[in-house]
Design an enzyme around this catalytic site. Structure first.
Site, short mmCIF file in Angstrom:
data_model
loop_
_atom_site.label_atom_id
_atom_site.label_comp_id
_atom_site.label_asym_id
_atom_site.label_seq_id
_atom_site.Cartn_x
_atom_site.Cartn_y
_atom_site.Cartn_z
N GLU A 197 -19.97 11.90 25.29
CA GLU A 197 -18.58 12.29 25.51
C GLU A 197 -18.07 13.01 24.26
O GLU A 197 -17.95 12.42 23.19
CB GLU A 197 -17.73 11.04 25.79
CG GLU A 197 -16.30 11.33 26.17
CD GLU A 197 -15.53 10.06 26.51
OE1 GLU A 197 -14.63 10.11 27.37
OE2 GLU A 197 -15.82 9.00 25.90
N VAL A 198 -17.82 14.31 24.39
CA VAL A 198 -17.32 15.11 23.29
C VAL A 198 -15.79 15.12 23.37
O VAL A 198 -15.22 15.49 24.40
CB VAL A 198 -17.86 16.56 23.36
CG1 VAL A 198 -17.20 17.43 22.30
CG2 VAL A 198 -19.38 16.56 23.19
#
Length: 719
Positions: free
Chosen positions: A470-471
């Site tokens: 998850e960026v």
């Protein structure tokens, strides 16, 4: 002239047909390509001069399967049966040609691509490391529909073919030759030359194990004798059925249909077997499970084409991140190092604790040693990867790191201090990434000199196994920083979603509401085992109470406290959870949690929990459906809120994040696909029924209400 098949004829009357799907990177067997293949067979049959035929490709892969978009348009069982029959009949025509046929394979031959090859007299492949074969249809909730369940068992036997069909895994060219799927392996530059030789040879009607080593001969003869015997086949069937039951828990009908196709078809003629396969394929293609899994395929494919690419390309061209700095040598830091080393990155690992560094080095050595033992890599590759790892008690040398990842525990001031230290001595194009699961990135970057270079990279534990990254971007994060981070994640093999900064981001936020409601159920007296059983029956890999033990009760309390500060009207610490944490119970990691543990193995629920919570009488009258609704609908509602608040930019990110990071059942496609499948109206009605009993935390969000009123769906193109 064909748009899909480029035809060449040699002086010795060998026809070579090159497959080349126009305007696509890969070859897929869509309706037009198949229709032209049918006409090509007409031409071969009508030309008495042709003495052999070679099927090969102009692209980097042979054929990667059928056109999934066309499969997704099938709406009825009858349409599915006809689509399968149409391709099966064409492949049967290839098999019945009077001249030898050869599949010359370079790159991937998957699904319909392998089925085309199986219909040929011979199969020869390049020994390139990219070359692989497989029948991945099971991963889309389907079975092979063009002969795969019939020809493969007849070619290599039941056990080996079941391994390929039920797993859907890609098999390397070397293994495929060993299995008997391929007849020969040659260097790529010799592929067509070898195919030309085979195209002049007819295959003997019978073959024997003449090329097997004596040590393998007895085993193969025994296996063959067992599978030819009806009683032996029953043993193989029972073993395979037991494995499917354990792996799918009954949630994936394709696995059971695959068993039917293989075992029932094995006793039929090939033609009758193909008819059975087509019937079963047609039944599967319209199932919810298949539609959901195809949806996930489209979702993961779409995420590869992110909107930040241009910014990254403009600044760096094709240059990839090569040197990584990791601060924090704990379990997460070591895991990030391992997946980076696998892709030949140079990794500098820093931690002031000498013992932590030693443990991380052992974790890395053990990780790659296991790969050597399983023959996935060579011994020299292990040494090469270890040579790329530089451990240290300080961050000296981090000025050469293009990407610095902080992976220390959840302490805001510590993370801010580490960022400040990195900024003093850094690479000119540095990116500072924090691996946090809940602390807003903007808070970590609050005093940064260059906040546009700060980003969140939320890895999931264990990093080596969990596929999601998850960026997390803030309002100040530069597009080139996001592009570089996303591409790094994709390069190390992760499914990457980009979300907006905020408390818990997307995954931790949605999961917190789900776990919080499970704790509320426990506080209401619902037994631990009933809560977990209800959600595993729905399809989650583990129940929510078990998950709290796995994550750590102390970690869970910290995250819930953070979330409560941000959403005080909708989430709170459930009654009794704080006393459990205060009792010293941390879950599996200290063998004291909601469950009992012995030598690291989970046992039964710990009855002492109820006393700590203050429950004298258990409430086992709550229905399984209510347990599911309370936990699941909190998860779904919060996911939709994240889209509503632009934490998520699109529903695809939400579904990929939930399935690959949080264990949401893939056969439901994710929370947004789930809403489409059951309808927004159904979700809203179920939530509204819970409001009078449980309060405003079950009030549906505005988007769900609007979608229910307007009969809208998140994926109208998939309806």
């Amino acid at each position: 002239m064909s748009d899909y098949w480029i035809i060449e004829k040699s002086t010795d009357n060998i026809l070579t047909a090159y497959f080349d799907t126009p305007e696509k990177e890969v070859n897929t067997l869509g309706e037009k390509a198949v229709r032209e293949l049918d006409r090509l067979i007409d031409k071969i049959q009508s030309d008495p001069k042709i003495e052999g035929v070679i099927f090969t490709s102009k692209k980097k892969d042979f054929v990667v399967g059928a056109d999934i978009d066309e499969i997704n348009k099938i709406k009825t069982v009858e349409q599915g049966v006809e689509a399968s029959k149409a391709l099966s009949e064409i492949f049967l025509r290839i098999e019945n040609l009077k001249v030898p046929t050869v599949a010359a394979i370079h790159g991937q031959a998957l699904g319909g691509g392998l089925e085309l090859a199986l219909a040929c007299t011979w199969r020869v492949a390049s020994n390139d490391k990219r070359t692989a074969v497989g029948l991945p249809e099971i991963q889309l909730g389907l079975i092979p529909g063009a002969g795969g369940t019939q020809r493969l068992p007849r070619l290599i036997g039941l056990e080996k073919s079941l391994d390929m069909i039920l797993s859907g895994r890609r098999v390397s060219a070397k293994s495929a030759e060993k299995y008997g799927v391929l007849d020969a392996l040659v260097p790529q530059q010799q592929l067509l030359k070898q195919a030309q030789i085979l195209a002049k040879k007819k295959r003997p009607k019978e073959w024997f194990y003449t090329d097997l080593k004596p040590s393998n001969l007895a085993k193969e003869l025994f296996t063959g004798a067992k599978e030819k015997n009806i009683l032996g086949r029953r043993v193989v069937y029972r073993t395979a059925k037991k494995m499917v039951d354990e792996k799918t828990k009954g949630h994936y009908p394709a696995s059971y249909k695959a068993l039917d196709a293989v075992f029932e078809g094995y006793d039929l003629s090939l033609v009758k077997g193909l008819e059975l396969e087509s019937q079963l394929f047609g039944q599967l293609v319209v199932t919810r499970e298949s539609k959901s899994l195809i949806h996930l395929f489209h979702a993961t494919t779409s995420l590869k084409k992110h909107k930040y690419k241009a910014a990254g390309k403009e600044k760096f061209g094709n240059h990839k991140v090569e040197t990584i700095g990791i601060i924090g040598a704990g379990f997460m830091g070591a895991g990030i190092a391992n997946v980076s080393l696998e892709k030949d990155k140079v990794v500098r690992l820093s931690d002031p604790n000498k013992e932590s560094v030693s443990r991380a080095l052992k974790q890395t050595r053990d990780y790659f040693k296991k790969q050597v033992d399983r023959r996935k890599i060579k011994s020299f590759e292990l040494q090469k990867r270890l040579a790329h790892l530089s451990p240290s008690l300080t961050t000296s040398g981090f000025s050469k790191c293009e990407l610095v990842i902080e992976a220390v525990f959840e302490d805001l001031k510590l993370k801010q201090r580490i960022l400040a230290d990195v900024e003093k001595n850094c690479h000119e194009d540095y990116i500072f990434a924090t691996n946090t699961s809940a602390i807003p990135i903007s808070k970590i970057a609050a005093h940064a000199k260059n906040p546009e270079r700060v980003i969140g990279l939320h890895f999931f534990s264990p990093v080596e196994k969990m596929p999601l990254l998850e960026v997390v971007v803030t309002d100040k994060t530069a597009d080139w920083v996001t592009a570089r981070s996303v591409e790094f994640g994709q390069e190390i093999g992760k499914q990457v979603i980009v979300v907006k900064d905020g408390p818990g981001f997307y995954t931790t936020r949605a999961l917190s509401f789900y776990l919080n409601e499970a704790a509320n159920l426990l506080a209401d007296g619902v037994p631990i085992e009933l809560i977990d059983q209800a959600l595993t029956d729905f399809g989650f890999p583990v129940g929510p109470i078990t998950l709290i033990d796995e994550v750590g009760i102390d970690v869970g309390m910290h995250v819930l406290t953070t979330m409560q500060e941000s959403f005080p009207d909708r989430i709170g610490t459930p009654r009794g959870l704080a006393p459990i944490a205060d009792s010293g119970r941390m879950g599996r990691k200290n063998n004291k949690g909601f469950y009992t543990y012995s030598n690291g193995k989970k046992g039964s629920p710990d009855e002492a929990i109820y006393e700590i919570i203050g429950i004298s009488k258990k409430n086992d009258a709550v229905s399984e459906q209510e347990i599911i609704d309370r936990c699941l609908l909190q998860f779904v509602n919060e996911s939709v809120r994240c889209l509503e608040e632009s934490v998520l930019t699109n529903p695809y990110d939400g579904d990929v994040g939930a399935v690959f990071g949080l264990g949401f059942p893939p056969f439901w496609g994710g929370p947004f696909k789930y809403v489409d499948l059951v309808t927004a109206r159904d979700v809203v009605e179920r939530m509204n029924k819970l409001v009078p009993k449980l309060g405003k935390r079950f009030k549906p969000c505005d988007t769900l209400i609007k979608y229910a009123e307007q009969n809208k769906s998140f994926y109208p193109e998939e309806q």
